[in-house]
Design a protein around this motif. Sequence first.
Motif, PDB file in Angstrom:
ATOM      1  N   UNK A  37      48.868  14.014 135.536  1.00  0.00           N
ATOM      2  CA  UNK A  37      48.051  13.250 136.428  1.00  0.00           C
ATOM      3  C   UNK A  37      48.046  15.224 137.131  1.00  0.00           C
ATOM      4  N   UNK A  38      48.729  16.096 136.794  1.00  0.00           N
ATOM      5  CA  UNK A  38      48.177  17.498 137.471  1.00  0.00           C
ATOM      6  C   UNK A  38      46.882  18.129 137.412  1.00  0.00           C
ATOM      7  N   UNK A  39      46.728  17.757 136.263  1.00  0.00           N
ATOM      8  CA  UNK A  39      45.641  17.975 134.655  1.00  0.00           C
ATOM      9  C   UNK A  39      44.364  17.391 135.115  1.00  0.00           C
ATOM     10  N   UNK A  64      39.070  18.233 138.755  1.00  0.00           N
ATOM     11  CA  UNK A  64      38.997  17.638 139.666  1.00  0.00           C
ATOM     12  C   UNK A  64      38.441  19.513 140.522  1.00  0.00           C
ATOM     13  N   UNK A  65      39.694  19.675 140.846  1.00  0.00           N
ATOM     14  CA  UNK A  65      39.090  21.264 141.921  1.00  0.00           C
ATOM     15  C   UNK A  65      38.708  22.473 140.848  1.00  0.00           C
ATOM     16  N   UNK A  66      38.385  22.327 139.512  1.00  0.00           N
ATOM     17  CA  UNK A  66      37.867  22.954 138.764  1.00  0.00           C
ATOM     18  C   UNK A  66      36.241  22.902 139.017  1.00  0.00           C
ATOM     19  N   UNK A  67      35.966  21.448 138.857  1.00  0.00           N
ATOM     20  CA  UNK A  67      34.675  21.872 139.256  1.00  0.00           C
ATOM     21  C   UNK A  67      34.512  21.381 140.542  1.00  0.00           C
ATOM     22  N   UNK A 106      38.441  13.493 124.643  1.00  0.00           N
ATOM     23  CA  UNK A 106      38.937  14.448 123.673  1.00  0.00           C
ATOM     24  C   UNK A 106      39.948  15.234 123.754  1.00  0.00           C
ATOM     25  N   UNK A 107      40.545  15.831 125.092  1.00  0.00           N
ATOM     26  CA  UNK A 107      41.536  16.701 125.621  1.00  0.00           C
ATOM     27  C   UNK A 107      42.086  16.244 126.401  1.00  0.00           C
ATOM     28  N   UNK A 108      42.417  14.119 126.747  1.00  0.00           N
ATOM     29  CA  UNK A 108      43.381  13.766 127.404  1.00  0.00           C
ATOM     30  C   UNK A 108      43.954  13.272 126.279  1.00  0.00           C
ATOM     31  N   UNK A 109      43.210  13.057 125.567  1.00  0.00           N
ATOM     32  CA  UNK A 109      44.135  12.021 124.353  1.00  0.00           C
ATOM     33  C   UNK A 109      45.133  12.830 123.199  1.00  0.00           C
ATOM     34  N   UNK A 110      44.416  14.511 122.941  1.00  0.00           N
ATOM     35  CA  UNK A 110      45.116  15.607 122.466  1.00  0.00           C
ATOM     36  C   UNK A 110      46.521  15.852 123.486  1.00  0.00           C
ATOM     37  N   UNK A 111      46.283  15.454 124.771  1.00  0.00           N
ATOM     38  CA  UNK A 111      47.191  16.201 125.594  1.00  0.00           C
ATOM     39  C   UNK A 111      48.683  15.255 125.091  1.00  0.00           C
ATOM     40  N   UNK A 112      48.048  14.160 125.352  1.00  0.00           N
ATOM     41  CA  UNK A 112      49.167  12.833 125.220  1.00  0.00           C
ATOM     42  C   UNK A 112      49.449  13.405 123.619  1.00  0.00           C
ATOM     43  N   UNK A 113      48.851  13.150 122.629  1.00  0.00           N
ATOM     44  CA  UNK A 113      49.070  13.008 121.082  1.00  0.00           C
ATOM     45  C   UNK A 113      49.925  14.699 120.556  1.00  0.00           C
ATOM     46  N   UNK A 114      49.744  15.698 121.633  1.00  0.00           N
ATOM     47  CA  UNK A 114      50.576  16.608 121.606  1.00  0.00           C
ATOM     48  C   UNK A 114      51.470  16.797 122.461  1.00  0.00           C
TER      49      UNK A 114
END
Length: 557
Positions: free
Chosen positions: A53-55, A60-63, A38-46
């Motif tokens: 790539x940065x997200x 990965x760093x956050x986790x 849902x996050x990645x699709x929304x990122x592209x859609x908006x």
Amino acid sequence: MVGMTSILAPAQPQPYATHDVTNQPPPLAPYDASADAALLEGLRREGAGWAEEDIRRLGRRAGSAEAQEWGELANRYPPELRTHDRYGHRIDEVEFHPSWHHLMRVAVAEGLAGAPWAEDRPGAHVARTAGGLVWNHTEAGHGCPVSMTYAAVPVLRRRPELAAVYEPLLTSRVYEPGLRVPTEKRGLLAGMGMTEKQGGSDVRTNTTAATPTAEAGLYTLRGHKWFTSAPMCDVFLVLAQAPGGLSCFLVPRVLPDGSRNPFRIQRLKDKLGNRSNASCEPEFDGTVAWLVGPEGQGVKTIIEMVNCTRLDCVMASAALIRKTLVEAGHHARHRRAFGAPLADQPLMRNVLADLALESEAATTLTLRLAGAADRAGRGDAGEAAFRRIATAVGKYWVTKRGPAFTAEALECLGGNGYVEESGMPRHYREAPLLSLWEGSGNVNALDVLRALSREPATADALFAELALAEGADARLDAAVTRLKERLTTASPALARRLVELMALTLQASLLVRHAPPAVADAFCATRLGGDWGYAFGTLPDAADVDAILERALPGED
């Protein structure tokens, strides 16, 4: 006696036999906080697909185990107030654990503070919001100064000569803690001081007085603020009563000559949650301040900051919801009960799938609001009207869902979720803050009514958005009809009911248009169709639980 001795003699001990650890899940970290369809699709859609790539890298760093430990330590060792130095000089400084600074350094460097205002690129604000959705998997407290810094920039632009000095530093990607002359630093953080003890959200009753000096635009303040978070920020936007009425002012902690501006911290608040972040009561007495916007228009001036921080409340709630869902799913996958993994138990699967629906709806709405903010900033009047009403609606609803959601996710871990080491109690304590910050539920619900009555274009924009899903789901169409009927009888006493229906129809319309059928159908059946209980985990038999879980928790099912 020989026989008795042999009976009493202890058996040969088995080292640690009673302490073998079994049926406990492994640590979640490292994991990818951006592994969210849902996050990645929304990122592209908006309009911010260019930032994917940065997200993903930031997720990965956050986790990572390191970043997760930063979040834990920043809360285990909360900030401490130092009113005086060893020689007796008044300093009013707050000391933080090094982990706080690590978290802040990454957040600022990744552009989660003011950086998007310096980027002339469509989608910059969407990318920032998506970054917050993943980086907030670490911990929420440090997001407060990050958010206020982001929100201060459009307010300062109301006084161009101040913006010329401070905006390049507020939009910098350099985190430089410590109180010094602002223009001598490479990057600044901004806070705000609005509420006072006698009024709270009713800021028009503020008593802090602003007295003009001989220099145009320069005032001195005298008064006391009740909640001012992140007191180690470099500059603050403050509301005070000038001769012309309530006005907005810029207050630096350190003056251009290097002297400390009077900003006497009376105490730090002992809060339920958000403990990594300091919130204080500052006292102003001869405090130098620069007027931002016209006298008497303080609320109108600072409202742009509020609009931005309200979006961040939605984002932070959605991030907390997603984080606790990931924790619950991970535990259920690795924990066995009654002969099978929890994740295979039908009722637990129902609970997790129901939580997954709520998480996707929150994330999708958050990114839609970010897209509206981005496009409104580029001159789109329709998106500006939609942003005006939908942000207040989203702030009310998503932040309200957070506490119930985190409680259910905590319960998925059973007793393990109730101990501090699990991290779930920290998330649970954090959840209620976001419905309080930047206006409680009542304040936001009444703000929706205010927008509807004073800015008719907001209702048109909301229904134009809902119309994009017209005919796709009968339950949604019926809900939109009910919403139109309620608008004709809207009253303050029923404002919450109206706003809740707005939020659910808006979330449903987004899912019907953008989510897989299994997600959209289950959401409409439960949230709009009434085929739902009073608690999470009451999805109907017709819900495609397997498809919902596979989308929400890939590899966890």
